[in-house]
Scaffold this active site. Sequence first.
Site, PDB file in Angstrom:
ATOM      1  N   VAL A 231       4.701  -0.883  -3.855  1.00  8.01           N
ATOM      2  CA  VAL A 231       3.438  -1.884  -4.110  1.00  8.01           C
ATOM      3  C   VAL A 231       3.457  -2.920  -2.867  1.00  8.01           C
ATOM      4  O   VAL A 231       2.572  -4.037  -3.195  1.00  8.01           O
ATOM      5  CB  VAL A 231       3.480  -2.494  -5.486  1.00  8.01           C
ATOM      6  CG1 VAL A 231       3.366  -1.328  -6.479  1.00  8.01           C
ATOM      7  CG2 VAL A 231       4.843  -3.288  -5.689  1.00  8.01           C
ATOM      8  N   ARG A 233       3.134  -2.589   1.253  1.00 10.00           N
ATOM      9  CA  ARG A 233       2.125  -2.204   2.400  1.00 10.00           C
ATOM     10  C   ARG A 233       2.530  -0.851   2.692  1.00 10.00           C
ATOM     11  O   ARG A 233       3.536  -0.572   2.791  1.00 10.00           O
ATOM     12  CB  ARG A 233       2.221  -3.197   3.703  1.00 10.00           C
ATOM     13  CG  ARG A 233       1.507  -4.708   3.227  1.00 10.00           C
ATOM     14  CD  ARG A 233      -0.057  -4.331   3.140  1.00 10.00           C
ATOM     15  NE  ARG A 233      -0.763  -5.876   2.909  1.00 10.00           N
ATOM     16  CZ  ARG A 233      -0.939  -6.082   1.749  1.00 10.00           C
ATOM     17  NH1 ARG A 233      -0.416  -5.684   0.631  1.00 10.00           N
ATOM     18  NH2 ARG A 233      -1.560  -7.274   1.673  1.00 10.00           N
ATOM     19  N   ASP A 257       1.182   2.976  -4.339  1.00  6.36           N
ATOM     20  CA  ASP A 257      -0.037   2.166  -4.600  1.00  6.36           C
ATOM     21  C   ASP A 257      -0.809   1.636  -3.276  1.00  6.36           C
ATOM     22  O   ASP A 257      -1.924   1.090  -3.177  1.00  6.36           O
ATOM     23  CB  ASP A 257       0.142   1.268  -5.560  1.00  6.36           C
ATOM     24  CG  ASP A 257      -1.251   0.400  -5.905  1.00  6.36           C
ATOM     25  OD1 ASP A 257      -1.866   1.166  -6.560  1.00  6.36           O
ATOM     26  OD2 ASP A 257      -1.434  -0.782  -5.867  1.00  6.36           O
ATOM     27  N   GLU A 262      -6.371   3.476   4.477  1.00  9.62           N
ATOM     28  CA  GLU A 262      -6.925   3.528   3.100  1.00  9.62           C
ATOM     29  C   GLU A 262      -8.301   3.424   2.958  1.00  9.62           C
ATOM     30  O   GLU A 262      -8.876   2.777   4.136  1.00  9.62           O
ATOM     31  CB  GLU A 262      -6.281   2.217   2.200  1.00  9.62           C
ATOM     32  CG  GLU A 262      -4.949   2.037   1.870  1.00  9.62           C
ATOM     33  CD  GLU A 262      -4.379   0.974   1.059  1.00  9.62           C
ATOM     34  OE1 GLU A 262      -5.306   0.134   0.574  1.00  9.62           O
ATOM     35  OE2 GLU A 262      -3.335   0.745   0.853  1.00  9.62           O
ATOM     36  N   HIS A 281      -4.436   1.493  -4.754  1.00  7.48           N
ATOM     37  CA  HIS A 281      -3.991   0.158  -4.195  1.00  7.48           C
ATOM     38  C   HIS A 281      -4.806  -0.761  -5.592  1.00  7.48           C
ATOM     39  O   HIS A 281      -5.702  -1.753  -5.328  1.00  7.48           O
ATOM     40  CB  HIS A 281      -4.815  -0.325  -3.139  1.00  7.48           C
ATOM     41  CG  HIS A 281      -4.208  -1.606  -2.432  1.00  7.48           C
ATOM     42  ND1 HIS A 281      -4.384  -1.633  -1.050  1.00  7.48           N
ATOM     43  CD2 HIS A 281      -3.700  -2.584  -2.825  1.00  7.48           C
ATOM     44  CE1 HIS A 281      -3.633  -2.872  -0.655  1.00  7.48           C
ATOM     45  NE2 HIS A 281      -3.295  -3.546  -1.843  1.00  7.48           N
ATOM     46  N   SER A 283      -2.591  -2.020  -8.282  1.00  4.74           N
ATOM     47  CA  SER A 283      -1.433  -2.459  -8.957  1.00  4.74           C
ATOM     48  C   SER A 283      -1.942  -3.958  -9.391  1.00  4.74           C
ATOM     49  O   SER A 283      -1.090  -4.312 -10.478  1.00  4.74           O
ATOM     50  CB  SER A 283      -0.260  -2.386  -8.350  1.00  4.74           C
ATOM     51  OG  SER A 283      -0.058  -3.143  -7.259  1.00  4.74           O
TER      52      SER A 283
END
Length: 332
Positions: A231, A233, A257, A262, A281, A283
Amino acid sequence: MSETCVLVLDAEPLPRLDRLQGRARVVHADEKSLASQLEAADVLLVWDFLSDAVREAWPGDGPRPRWVHTPSAGVDRLLPELADGRDTVITNARGVFDQPIAEYVAGLVLAMAKDFRGTWELQRQRRWRHRETFRVGGSRAVVVGSGPIGRAIGRTLMALGVNVDLVGRTARDGDPEFGRVHATASLHGPDGLLGTADWVVCVAPLTEESRGMFDASAFARMKPEAHFINVGRGQHVVEADLVDALLKHRIKGAALDVFAQEPLTTDSGLWDVPGLLVSPHMSGDTVGWRDDLAEQFLDNFDRWEAGEPLLNVVDKHLGYVPTKPASHPEVS
């Protein structure tokens, strides 16, 4: 004194900045218009904190905002361009995401230990198949990242009975919550922490030292029963090495996550890797999180306006907010 200009790099929905009415001139920019407006701004609010536009538009020797705020925990999309020794202060959203991310990680740990994915799949198939699952209490987690988010994760896991080793940039004893904070170097080696963990959780800041730290050699040191959770990078992980470790059953499972690129494209192979849980992404994103971020910025603006030191000042060379506040220039 001229009116303060607050420039906002937009993302939908826009931040609620009503408290600035009559106190500052709020100007909005998109990625294309940002560069032309930077030199006139006193403050830059990087509301679109997933954009690289600030780094790309940052003026070389020209005028620039004296304060840049990103409503995110990480500042890697601003550095190294903003770490140029000039008097621009960077602040981040330290404190907003701590407990939401900790709850998310705890949820992942419980879901993987209790095989909720298997239960949902068997329900979908209308199959009554009894299984045994793993106890969370008494297991061991290594949390890599000793900032506020890592500490919140550690506390939440300890409440579940998990034994937690917290890993930071440097070792230190006498921690009031965890006893000892281990140095990153303690992860590796034949007696390293990676080989002791049932759960390896990455929430470290992204620096040159932490980039790619979870690679084939790291996964090879983990137990076959271990689960890996990122969680932090996406660039912390060599994704091809993680996929290989899962396919060859070197570790039991993983949850990502965050990702190197992205959003994930629909044709990414990560969607279909056995034992890998993919989330977009999210969390730290709980109901009302954007309002919390806007309020945090506005509270810091109150300090700016009053000539008081800003909160959450990032050390631009470390890439995160140090435990001891970094010295920073006057911002009034």
